[in-house]
Design a protein around this motif. Sequence first.
Motif, mmCIF file in Angstrom:
data_model
loop_
_atom_site.group_PDB
_atom_site.id
_atom_site.type_symbol
_atom_site.label_atom_id
_atom_site.label_comp_id
_atom_site.label_asym_id
_atom_site.label_seq_id
_atom_site.Cartn_x
_atom_site.Cartn_y
_atom_site.Cartn_z
ATOM 1 N N GLY A 102 0.772 -1.233 0.000
ATOM 2 C CA GLY A 102 0.000 0.000 0.000
ATOM 3 C C GLY A 102 0.800 1.278 0.000
ATOM 4 O O GLY A 102 0.232 2.356 0.149
ATOM 5 N N GLN A 103 2.112 1.205 -0.184
ATOM 6 C CA GLN A 103 2.879 2.442 -0.188
ATOM 7 C C GLN A 103 4.041 2.361 -1.178
ATOM 8 O O GLN A 103 4.475 1.294 -1.584
ATOM 9 C CB GLN A 103 3.423 2.741 1.211
ATOM 10 C CG GLN A 103 4.380 1.691 1.748
ATOM 11 C CD GLN A 103 4.834 1.993 3.162
ATOM 12 O OE1 GLN A 103 4.441 2.983 3.759
ATOM 13 N NE2 GLN A 103 5.670 1.134 3.719
ATOM 14 N N TRP A 104 4.543 3.557 -1.523
ATOM 15 C CA TRP A 104 5.662 3.685 -2.449
ATOM 16 C C TRP A 104 6.949 3.958 -1.689
ATOM 17 O O TRP A 104 6.946 4.644 -0.672
ATOM 18 C CB TRP A 104 5.418 4.846 -3.416
ATOM 19 C CG TRP A 104 4.452 4.506 -4.502
ATOM 20 C CD1 TRP A 104 3.130 4.821 -4.564
ATOM 21 C CD2 TRP A 104 4.745 3.790 -5.694
ATOM 22 N NE1 TRP A 104 2.572 4.329 -5.717
ATOM 23 C CE2 TRP A 104 3.541 3.697 -6.433
ATOM 24 C CE3 TRP A 104 5.906 3.205 -6.212
ATOM 25 C CZ2 TRP A 104 3.470 3.054 -7.667
ATOM 26 C CZ3 TRP A 104 5.832 2.567 -7.446
ATOM 27 C CH2 TRP A 104 4.620 2.491 -8.154
ATOM 28 N N THR A 105 8.027 3.405 -2.191
ATOM 29 C CA THR A 105 9.360 3.744 -1.695
ATOM 30 C C THR A 105 10.243 4.077 -2.896
ATOM 31 O O THR A 105 10.095 3.495 -3.966
ATOM 32 C CB THR A 105 9.994 2.588 -0.914
ATOM 33 O OG1 THR A 105 10.027 1.407 -1.734
ATOM 34 C CG2 THR A 105 9.204 2.302 0.353
ATOM 35 N N ASP A 106 11.146 5.034 -2.697
ATOM 36 C CA ASP A 106 12.015 5.500 -3.769
ATOM 37 C C ASP A 106 13.467 5.178 -3.461
ATOM 38 O O ASP A 106 13.887 5.240 -2.299
ATOM 39 C CB ASP A 106 11.889 7.017 -3.952
ATOM 40 C CG ASP A 106 10.500 7.404 -4.388
ATOM 41 O OD1 ASP A 106 10.217 7.322 -5.585
ATOM 42 O OD2 ASP A 106 9.700 7.787 -3.509
ATOM 43 N N GLU A 107 14.212 4.879 -4.495
ATOM 44 C CA GLU A 107 15.641 4.679 -4.360
ATOM 45 C C GLU A 107 16.337 5.509 -5.426
ATOM 46 O O GLU A 107 16.039 5.374 -6.608
ATOM 47 C CB GLU A 107 15.991 3.205 -4.490
ATOM 48 C CG GLU A 107 15.475 2.404 -3.300
ATOM 49 C CD GLU A 107 15.421 0.911 -3.542
ATOM 50 O OE1 GLU A 107 15.620 0.501 -4.699
ATOM 51 O OE2 GLU A 107 15.178 0.177 -2.588
#
Length: 327
Positions: A102-107
């Motif tokens: 349910g969530q976004w993570t960025d790299e």
Amino acid sequence: MNDIDELLRDFRSTLDEPPRGALARARSRALANRAARARSRPRWLAIPATAIGVTAVAVTASLLFGQSSPPGTTPTAQPGSAAPPAVPGQLILPSSRRFADGQWTDEPPGHITVERDGLLIIDNAEHSSRESFQQYVAQQRAEFAQQGASWRYPTAEWLEALDPSPASLLAAIQSTACGGECTEWQVWNEIESMMARGEVVLPPRIRAGLLRLLGTFDGVTAYEDTVDGRPVRVVSLPDTVEVRPGLTLSYSRAELYIDPDLNRFVGSGILETGRSPDLPQCVNTGIGATPLPRPTGDECLEVVPVDPPVRVAIRLWEQTLETPAGS
């Protein structure tokens, strides 16, 4: 776009390396309720998952599968053109955006650094132990020196020399994977792993050959859809579980995304197509949790369709080539 043939006819892959910021798309890992048959992890993800975020970019949290798709067929088109010229010591800086739970993570770019010659992971910004990571790097280098170029450690010259026919690519993959005898799912994972590390340097005829190989798998389909508000062409394979002889179930499909303008694989995802019945004994509690008692009958051995199917995991990737100063 409704089959692999048509997809490949448009899959020119004749563009030069795109500028920084052009590629952006996403894939991610596993459905929680697929614990009964977890897909094998790519080798390069052997170090902690938080350490290896090689790729991804944005998309809405409620992406839906838009249309049904007929079975794929064997592609026949032959697109081609050269990959960006190899430069000694050239590096690949992957970046990604993932959607899961349910969530976004960025790299950011450079979070993971890949050495182009051999696709060795030589830096990992979040690895908890630098000493153990350096041991991993040393192990890669030792294997590369001993084994030479291969699917596991490809060089630009090795990739250019590959025969792009499905049979030859399958043999190349199996020569260093799965003990020489891979299932279709293992081959899919091997291709995904290669794309996530070094899609940007694949020769176009090898991209097309890999698509042809995927087109030979049972249940593969191709269709158009939208990810992150942007049209993509999707290659999709059902994740099947043989619960007993003669009974195979499927709760999801793995997807690879192709940008129709860039003609590159730009991400991957998991599409949830079904669930177990909503009964207490049928609820999967997830990997590592205390399992519930097994059902005494067949009440859990069915699939309740998710209509429309939902993308529960996405990873969109971007890869930038960097030439060291003085090269």
